[in-house]
Design a protein around this motif. Structure first.
Motif, PDB file in Angstrom:
ATOM      1  N   UNK A 206      36.470  -2.330 -64.034  1.00  0.00           N
ATOM      2  CA  UNK A 206      37.769  -2.327 -64.698  1.00  0.00           C
ATOM      3  C   UNK A 206      37.959  -3.719 -65.280  1.00  0.00           C
ATOM      4  N   UNK A 207      38.185  -3.811 -66.565  1.00  0.00           N
ATOM      5  CA  UNK A 207      38.371  -5.120 -67.197  1.00  0.00           C
ATOM      6  C   UNK A 207      39.429  -5.898 -66.433  1.00  0.00           C
TER       7      UNK A 207
ATOM      8  N   UNK B  91      42.210  -7.777 -66.525  1.00  0.00           N
ATOM      9  CA  UNK B  91      43.160  -8.107 -67.560  1.00  0.00           C
ATOM     10  C   UNK B  91      43.831  -9.457 -67.302  1.00  0.00           C
TER      11      UNK B  91
ATOM     12  N   UNK C 173      49.459  -9.254 -71.813  1.00  0.00           N
ATOM     13  CA  UNK C 173      49.150  -8.169 -70.885  1.00  0.00           C
ATOM     14  C   UNK C 173      49.037  -6.846 -71.622  1.00  0.00           C
ATOM     15  N   UNK C 174      49.321  -6.859 -72.938  1.00  0.00           N
ATOM     16  CA  UNK C 174      49.266  -5.641 -73.755  1.00  0.00           C
ATOM     17  C   UNK C 174      50.161  -4.530 -73.212  1.00  0.00           C
ATOM     18  N   UNK C 175      51.305  -4.936 -72.705  1.00  0.00           N
ATOM     19  CA  UNK C 175      52.244  -3.996 -72.105  1.00  0.00           C
ATOM     20  C   UNK C 175      53.613  -4.313 -72.722  1.00  0.00           C
TER      21      UNK C 175
ATOM     22  N   UNK D  51      49.992  -0.695 -74.302  1.00  0.00           N
ATOM     23  CA  UNK D  51      50.625   0.297 -73.439  1.00  0.00           C
ATOM     24  C   UNK D  51      52.131   0.209 -73.633  1.00  0.00           C
TER      25      UNK D  51
ATOM     26  N   UNK E 255      55.583   1.400 -72.642  1.00  0.00           N
ATOM     27  CA  UNK E 255      56.141   2.036 -71.458  1.00  0.00           C
ATOM     28  C   UNK E 255      57.616   2.288 -71.685  1.00  0.00           C
TER      29      UNK E 255
ATOM     30  N   UNK F   1      55.535  -8.376 -63.931  1.00  0.00           N
ATOM     31  CA  UNK F   1      54.161  -8.131 -64.375  1.00  0.00           C
ATOM     32  C   UNK F   1      53.879  -8.803 -65.717  1.00  0.00           C
TER      33      UNK F   1
ATOM     34  N   UNK G  96      46.190   0.121 -68.078  1.00  0.00           N
ATOM     35  CA  UNK G  96      47.195  -0.911 -67.799  1.00  0.00           C
ATOM     36  C   UNK G  96      47.821  -0.688 -66.429  1.00  0.00           C
ATOM     37  N   UNK G  97      48.131   0.570 -66.112  1.00  0.00           N
ATOM     38  CA  UNK G  97      48.711   0.856 -64.799  1.00  0.00           C
ATOM     39  C   UNK G  97      47.724   0.534 -63.683  1.00  0.00           C
ATOM     40  N   UNK G  98      46.446   0.818 -63.903  1.00  0.00           N
ATOM     41  CA  UNK G  98      45.444   0.513 -62.882  1.00  0.00           C
ATOM     42  C   UNK G  98      45.328  -0.996 -62.686  1.00  0.00           C
ATOM     43  N   UNK G  99      45.294  -1.714 -63.805  1.00  0.00           N
ATOM     44  CA  UNK G  99      45.135  -3.163 -63.709  1.00  0.00           C
ATOM     45  C   UNK G  99      46.316  -3.816 -62.995  1.00  0.00           C
ATOM     46  N   UNK G 100      47.503  -3.226 -63.177  1.00  0.00           N
ATOM     47  CA  UNK G 100      48.681  -3.800 -62.530  1.00  0.00           C
ATOM     48  C   UNK G 100      48.963  -3.127 -61.189  1.00  0.00           C
TER      49      UNK G 100
END
Lengths: 355, 355
Positions: free
Chosen positions: A68-69, A71, A81-83, A113, A115, A136, B132-136
């Motif tokens: 998993x990259x 991040x 965080x691209x969120x 992402x 949200x 986050x 993104x959810x996995x990373x966080x």
């Protein structure tokens, strides 16, 4: 509308910090596939610089070894965080669908992402979501503030450094960018139209008066009456309704009045659709026996029977402008913090034929 | 439906690790306000054990000094981020509003950040959100999988340890919990009803056949014809439509057929509403000149003119069951991984009067 150049790409050319674990994984993937670590890195970011076939091979092996990259390591370089969070009170209102579409197009939903939080005008739900995004280190937040949102709360978010743009509602000029339709102007135009069509008893159904949209649309309704010298019967002013169901529920009360309205201004199209369906169940045909209008000019408005008079509340420009203001903040550019009001447009259709 | 005990609270009583910085801030807040650090900590978590007035004072001072709870430190104790993702293809469909409502009620939306992603059946958007959810280290994910979702992709999420429940669509029995309505049974019942009402030319409009919902509803439609010995004219089978607009767009093609349908089964209520509005514009009155039915029995279905025959697709039980399965996984309890099918219910109204 915001009037400035598009920001240059904000990613600097700072040297990549040493990240042994990540580097090792990239090298391991590279060794296994006979590719450079740079190619692996690009492939994992789905870069078009790498052939599709190669990206598929890299992704497959990465999945196999459970890579998993990292991040937070990657974000040392880009500080992203691209969120991005989007907070609204009613995710099901098709008006927001149009805003989401504009935001997604501008923000590139495939690599970011987005949200969405449905706060349902519960300030605690909004707070939980915003706190989580802050903790986050989200890249940004677009917010249609809940009823009960205090300026201090919004300022705290802005001061934390989280890029922030408010849409559709504002809580006063507090130095945070706001983009919204001119609710006063839209409601004024719609009410004038009803008065021009001969109506003197116009009900106003819905809108939360603790929000700018609720207050301003109501103020436009009041101003149009004042300039025409018409007194508003307080019984015709029915706040709070925001949904089809609430629109339907308001009908019995209006019909029980000794002097019924001849026209109804629904706070939004959902309320207007609810009004129309319940009026019809009571044997009163909208557009023939009573005028009904909505606000937002959502997708179905042109297709109801009768077609619904409404106000185009410019969701496309609002979404695009908000996204641009957010991108500029993320890029570290200064942005306008005063209120950006976009002019709405009255769309007259069959539901408000002359009285 | 899932049949088991509710989980006990999963938070263990592990000793709090030493977190000097956080501890110092709590102590500083405590010193300033004359309160214990334990009280400060509870107050910041909005615990009802602390008087409301005290919580307000603590929160005000914490805001003043710019204190943001260090969630990653706190999560050393609870191993929670209080962040749950919900992934769907069309956030504006009122059917999902009902599912969201059930999820939010079960998951306590006021203390949990429920993050919704509208993937619009774009598997790359879904992937960005899930990554993104996995990373966080989100606490859980509820997903209505996009068209193009591969089992390997879902299994990778499940193996990463992220609690996961699929809803509404599934991608085969892959050992991940799935909760959905029995689409085959619902479509079978609805099509049988249309055949019983004398229809022999029934169009099926919409549904993506790359999804279980699209395939299963179509299969129910086909099975009802087969058992009645009726051959389906392929021109009456119009896949892909999912929205009101797409429903409207399908009408011209159906009316251009030399042998028109006498009934139309819309894949969902949105499609059916679009069909009804466009049919009416063509001078064909739904419920009188042609039968129309939908699926999902959304809020407005009972209130259209004519009232819409539809299939109650049990969003409340789906949302509640999915939330329970997610909570159990978060609590470390074993959960059922086979498909949980919930029986839908045919609701007959005016739009499918006898032919």
């Amino acid at each position: 509308m915001a009037d400035r150049e598009k920001p240059a790409d904000a990613q600097g050319d700072a040297p990549l910090p040493k990240l042994p674990q990540r580097g090792l994984t990239l090298r391991m993937l590279g060794d296994r596939l006979g590719l450079s670590t740079a190619t692996i890195s690009l492939a994992l970011r789905d870069s078009p610089l790498v052939a599709e076939q190669t990206r598929i091979r890299v992704r497959a092996l990465a999945d196999e070894i459970g890579y998993v990259a990292n991040r937070s390591a990657a974000s040392l370089r880009t500080a992203r965080t691209n969120m991005v969070g989007v907070v609204v009170h009613d995710v099901v209102n098709p008006y927001f669908a149009e805003i989401f579409r504009a935001l997604e197009a501008e923000l590139n939903a495939q690599s970011l992402a987005i949200m969405i939080c449905n706060h349902a005008d519960d300030v605690r739900r909004q707070r939980t979501f915003v706190e989580t995004l802050m903790q986050h280190r989200a890249d940004g937040l677009i917010m249609c503030p809940s009823v009960g949102t205090e300026p201090a709360e919004v300022l705290r978010v802005a001061r934390s450094g989280l890029p922030l743009v408010m849409i559709c509602r504002d809580i006063g000029e507090i130095g945070v960018p706001v983009v919204r339709g001119d609710d006063f102007a839209g409601a004024l135009a719609l009410t004038r139209h009803l008065i021009e069509r001969g109506h003197r008893r116009i009900a106003f159904v819905g809108g939360r008066r603790q929000t700018s949209a609720g207050r301003e649309r109501h103020a436009g309704y009041v101003a149009a009456h004042a300039e025409a010298g018409i007194e508003i019967d307080p019984a015709l002013d029915v706040p709070e309704a925001m949904t089809q169901r609430a629109g339907r529920d308001a009908v019995a009360g209006l019909l029980a009045l000794s002097r019924r309205p001849t026209a109804i201004f629904g706070f939004n199209d959902l309320v207007a659709l609810g009004l129309m369906s319940a009026l019809r169940r009571h044997g009163i045909e909208p557009g023939r026996d009573i005028a009904v209008a909505g606000y937002d000019n959502t997708d179905g408005a042109a297709w109801t029977t009768p077609a619904l008079t409404s106000v185009d509340n410019v969701p496309g420009p609002i979404g695009a402008t908000a996204a641009a203001l957010l991108r500029d903040q993320i890029a570290g550019l200064p942005v306008r913090t005063e209120r950006i009001l976009i002019a709405p447009e009255l769309i007259v259709r069959e539901s408000t034929r002359p009285n």
